[in-house]
Design a protein around this motif. Sequence first.
Motif, PDB file in Angstrom:
ATOM      1  N   MET A  88     -22.074  -1.342 -16.299  1.00 33.25           N
ATOM      2  CA  MET A  88     -22.042   0.090 -16.603  1.00 33.25           C
ATOM      3  C   MET A  88     -20.700   0.705 -16.214  1.00 33.25           C
ATOM      4  O   MET A  88     -20.170   1.569 -16.927  1.00 33.25           O
ATOM      5  CB  MET A  88     -23.197   0.797 -15.884  1.00 33.25           C
ATOM      6  N   GLY A  89     -20.136   0.255 -15.093  1.00 35.81           N
ATOM      7  CA  GLY A  89     -18.818   0.760 -14.698  1.00 35.81           C
ATOM      8  C   GLY A  89     -17.723   0.309 -15.647  1.00 35.81           C
ATOM      9  O   GLY A  89     -16.832   1.095 -16.013  1.00 35.81           O
ATOM     10  N   TYR A  90     -17.780  -0.942 -16.091  1.00 34.37           N
ATOM     11  CA  TYR A  90     -16.771  -1.455 -17.027  1.00 34.37           C
ATOM     12  C   TYR A  90     -16.875  -0.779 -18.388  1.00 34.37           C
ATOM     13  O   TYR A  90     -15.872  -0.581 -19.077  1.00 34.37           O
ATOM     14  CB  TYR A  90     -16.921  -2.966 -17.186  1.00 34.37           C
ATOM     15  N   ALA A  91     -18.094  -0.441 -18.806  1.00 33.57           N
ATOM     16  CA  ALA A  91     -18.254   0.268 -20.086  1.00 33.57           C
ATOM     17  C   ALA A  91     -17.533   1.608 -20.065  1.00 33.57           C
ATOM     18  O   ALA A  91     -16.966   2.038 -21.080  1.00 33.57           O
ATOM     19  CB  ALA A  91     -19.739   0.456 -20.392  1.00 33.57           C
ATOM     20  N   LYS A  92     -17.531   2.261 -18.921  1.00 31.39           N
ATOM     21  CA  LYS A  92     -16.810   3.523 -18.797  1.00 31.39           C
ATOM     22  C   LYS A  92     -15.301   3.315 -18.956  1.00 31.39           C
ATOM     23  O   LYS A  92     -14.597   4.144 -19.530  1.00 31.39           O
ATOM     24  CB  LYS A  92     -17.109   4.164 -17.438  1.00 31.39           C
ATOM     25  N   ILE A  93     -14.793   2.169 -18.440  1.00 30.23           N
ATOM     26  CA  ILE A  93     -13.370   1.866 -18.613  1.00 30.23           C
ATOM     27  C   ILE A  93     -13.052   1.661 -20.087  1.00 30.23           C
ATOM     28  O   ILE A  93     -11.973   2.029 -20.566  1.00 30.23           O
ATOM     29  CB  ILE A  93     -13.002   0.600 -17.806  1.00 30.23           C
ATOM     30  N   ALA A  94     -14.005   1.077 -20.837  1.00 30.63           N
ATOM     31  CA  ALA A  94     -13.819   0.829 -22.266  1.00 30.63           C
ATOM     32  C   ALA A  94     -14.065   2.071 -23.118  1.00 30.63           C
ATOM     33  O   ALA A  94     -14.086   1.964 -24.356  1.00 30.63           O
ATOM     34  CB  ALA A  94     -14.743  -0.301 -22.722  1.00 30.63           C
ATOM     35  N   GLU A  95     -14.259   3.251 -22.479  1.00 35.15           N
ATOM     36  CA  GLU A  95     -14.515   4.511 -23.185  1.00 35.15           C
ATOM     37  C   GLU A  95     -15.795   4.434 -24.008  1.00 35.15           C
ATOM     38  O   GLU A  95     -15.887   4.989 -25.104  1.00 35.15           O
ATOM     39  CB  GLU A  95     -13.328   4.868 -24.092  1.00 35.15           C
ATOM     40  N   LEU A  96     -16.799   3.740 -23.471  1.00 34.48           N
ATOM     41  CA  LEU A  96     -18.080   3.584 -24.151  1.00 34.48           C
ATOM     42  C   LEU A  96     -19.204   4.062 -23.233  1.00 34.48           C
ATOM     43  O   LEU A  96     -19.043   4.091 -22.008  1.00 34.48           O
ATOM     44  CB  LEU A  96     -18.326   2.113 -24.510  1.00 34.48           C
ATOM     45  N   PRO A  97     -20.372   4.436 -23.790  1.00 35.48           N
ATOM     46  CA  PRO A  97     -21.521   4.770 -22.954  1.00 35.48           C
ATOM     47  C   PRO A  97     -21.936   3.582 -22.091  1.00 35.48           C
ATOM     48  O   PRO A  97     -21.683   2.421 -22.424  1.00 35.48           O
ATOM     49  CB  PRO A  97     -22.607   5.128 -23.974  1.00 35.48           C
ATOM     50  N   ALA A  98     -22.579   3.843 -20.971  1.00 33.19           N
ATOM     51  CA  ALA A  98     -22.898   2.801 -19.993  1.00 33.19           C
ATOM     52  C   ALA A  98     -23.772   1.697 -20.567  1.00 33.19           C
ATOM     53  O   ALA A  98     -23.650   0.526 -20.186  1.00 33.19           O
ATOM     54  CB  ALA A  98     -23.589   3.434 -18.782  1.00 33.19           C
ATOM     55  N   GLU A  99     -24.684   2.038 -21.511  1.00 32.48           N
ATOM     56  CA  GLU A  99     -25.600   1.027 -22.035  1.00 32.48           C
ATOM     57  C   GLU A  99     -24.878  -0.081 -22.796  1.00 32.48           C
ATOM     58  O   GLU A  99     -25.376  -1.207 -22.898  1.00 32.48           O
ATOM     59  CB  GLU A  99     -26.659   1.676 -22.927  1.00 32.48           C
ATOM     60  N   TYR A 100     -23.685   0.200 -23.322  1.00 33.71           N
ATOM     61  CA  TYR A 100     -22.952  -0.825 -24.068  1.00 33.71           C
ATOM     62  C   TYR A 100     -22.466  -1.948 -23.142  1.00 33.71           C
ATOM     63  O   TYR A 100     -22.294  -3.089 -23.568  1.00 33.71           O
ATOM     64  CB  TYR A 100     -21.786  -0.201 -24.824  1.00 33.71           C
ATOM     65  N   GLY A 101     -22.244  -1.615 -21.894  1.00 31.61           N
ATOM     66  CA  GLY A 101     -21.923  -2.651 -20.938  1.00 31.61           C
ATOM     67  C   GLY A 101     -23.097  -3.587 -20.708  1.00 31.61           C
ATOM     68  O   GLY A 101     -22.927  -4.810 -20.555  1.00 31.61           O
TER      69      GLY A 101
END
Length: 790
Positions: free
Chosen positions: A72-85
Amino acid sequence: MPSARDVVIDYEETDYRYETQKFFRDLPIFIKEYIIALLPIATWIHRYNLQWLVRDLIAGITVGIVVVPQSMGYAKIAELPAEYGLYTAFVGLCVYCLFATSKDISIGPTAVMSLLVGQAVTKVAETHPEITAEEIAVAFSLITGSIAMFIGLVRLGILVDFIPGPAIAGFMTGSAITITIGQWPKLFGIKGINGQDSTYLIFGNFFKNLPKTKLDVAFGLTGLIFLYGCRYLCNYYTKKYPKYAMPLFFLSIMRNGVVVIFGTLIAFLINIGKETSPISILKDVPPGFQAMHVPNVSPTTVGAIAGSLPSGVIILILEHVAIAKSFGRINDYTINPNQEIIAIGFTNIWASFFGAYPSTGSFSRTAIKARSGVKTPIAGVFSGCVVILALYALTPAFYYIPDAILAAVVIHAVADLVSGPSYIKRLAAVSWWELLVFVAAVIVTFFTTVDYGIYVSLGLSVVILLFRIARPRLWALGRVPLSKATVVATTTTIGDEKAEIELDSQQQEQEYLYVPISHPSLGKLVEKLPRGVLMFRVDESMTYPNSGFVADRIISYCKEHTRRGGKVLSKGERAWNDDATAAIDAARASLPKIHALLLDFSAVNRLDSSGLQAIVDIQNTLNKYAGHHVEFHFINLSNNPAIRRSLIIAGFGTQPRINPGGDQGSSTGGSTHHVSSGPLEVLPVVPNSKDGPHHQREQLQQRSNRRQDDLESNYIHNSTKEKNDEYQVEKVEIRLPKDKYPFFHWSADAAVQTAMRTYISERVDGNHRDDDDNDTTSINSSVDKNEQNQ
């Protein structure tokens, strides 16, 4: 008593017809092995047992607890919602086990890949605002996965070996620093700072807006202190109480989950009765796989992300293979890089159908998985089950996860990717050039983006590699005399009588150690070779990038340490490209004329047509300079028959070589010496002229053929004698092997002695009347010393 005999070495020519027939005969077996290798799980799944299941279950659940908050934290780095992580983590964990050759690797979202995707999303949004971040992520996963799959299927994994470790460490360190600084605003609750700007801009804007710090900093800094404190205490007590190492390890691993749970609970409590949260929280996370669909990748999307695809493929493959190789070495097993690339490629292709972004091997989670005692890749399936549980049962609890806590988890995870001072110090001690690659990758990533950091580090690595190939080390060799073997005698009892038995009744001839003249340790002990004999060692293959450089260096050295043959030419007689002067030639009058050039090819693994032509050019130039044929002797060709065959084709096996066109003689100082300069071009781009003195060429060709026939007859005689000797003795000691061709040698001593003997024989025959007597006397005394020792 064992007897000794000479062994003459030759190699059979490659039968390409036989090799082709053998290839097609074995082709079905190759195809079968290739197909089986695509699914390695089939080779070990039948041995799966209950004990492995228990260890895999423990390791899988342990990694699953870590991967949920990290994803979830890495998804935020990728500018994506947390569920995509979480989508990315699930597919990587479950699919990889089918293709894996590493039991330890853990597939999922990583910090570096997330940073690259986030930068791509930001860049595309500026030019194509109609393309969503989710579309970019899916297209990125599908295309990079397809490229990786192709690379693995055609077995191009060797390309990974061209990327050095310092380049990988450099952009990993630069990316870790970029991610860490990019998370500072979230850690302090500061709004309005673009996390995808260059790192130096984020760094400056952070301190500029530091007065705007919010309550989030209490969660962020407390979370960081807890994470590092828990790890430190667990490591401390593990050393103090080794018997509790395993419980303390699992307690340490739980720290990510614990900090998220307590941070979420506190955030929930402070939000009771409030419409607006005083801190930044995660908010809604849709349950299940909401983004699952067939990827719809438009040409516009592909064109928009095309610039980031090369770096994406590089990170995808490099990060995964580097981690897999590292843990394979640690845990004593070997991975198949091509199969790992296929695995990572298929995983990302399949992940695109779940709405995931690119995933690869994670260093931190792989280390946790290995420490947990994992036995097989199936452990990833159990980690995937934990992710499914989080997606379907825990998403309501994710609402109150503080962003500052996720930032603390990310910072804590990526900090291990930074290469510390000890690594930099060791790298500087090994190679300043590699340190330059490392520093360039870090600096460029810091001031620009991770794409440019990768391109600069790889480009600089290739330039350094090409420079090393094009400018190899070349040594002029001298020799250091070694101590002679002594005659040893002992007394033993045979029956009732004592007898003295001499163990070695022959004193061995003098042996030498051949080292560079400028050797830092042995330089003071180095003796020059006999007059007229020079030796070189090339520490690199001779190919088209470096052959000209090697030839120029050898020719220059030979001219500096020998004199020109015949009389000193006047200014009008000199060739237009001859830069020597009468004064230089007069100063060299006391030097000997070059008789033989010895080339140590022990470090030469390849000799292409350009390298072969360079050797021909060296001999042709030295022949003209010396005014007679200069012998070329080659040492240590036994390990590479291909190089030996190339030299034979060029005529170096039976010298002097034949010149297919042009005059074979040259007039020097009024006396004519027959200079066999050999073919001017071994593989001419423009065919040689048919005109010329054919009668001289035919005579020399017949002479060379007779010499070749004599060599072959002697070889057959020796071979027959050896076969007969096999029936007469049971144990045979052989002398140092001799090559069939007299100019190829197995030792430097043998090459020097052969050159000395031919030097004397030529002067006894009267072939070189214009030489001074000192040369012959010096060589003769050296030969006499060796013969007296026999």
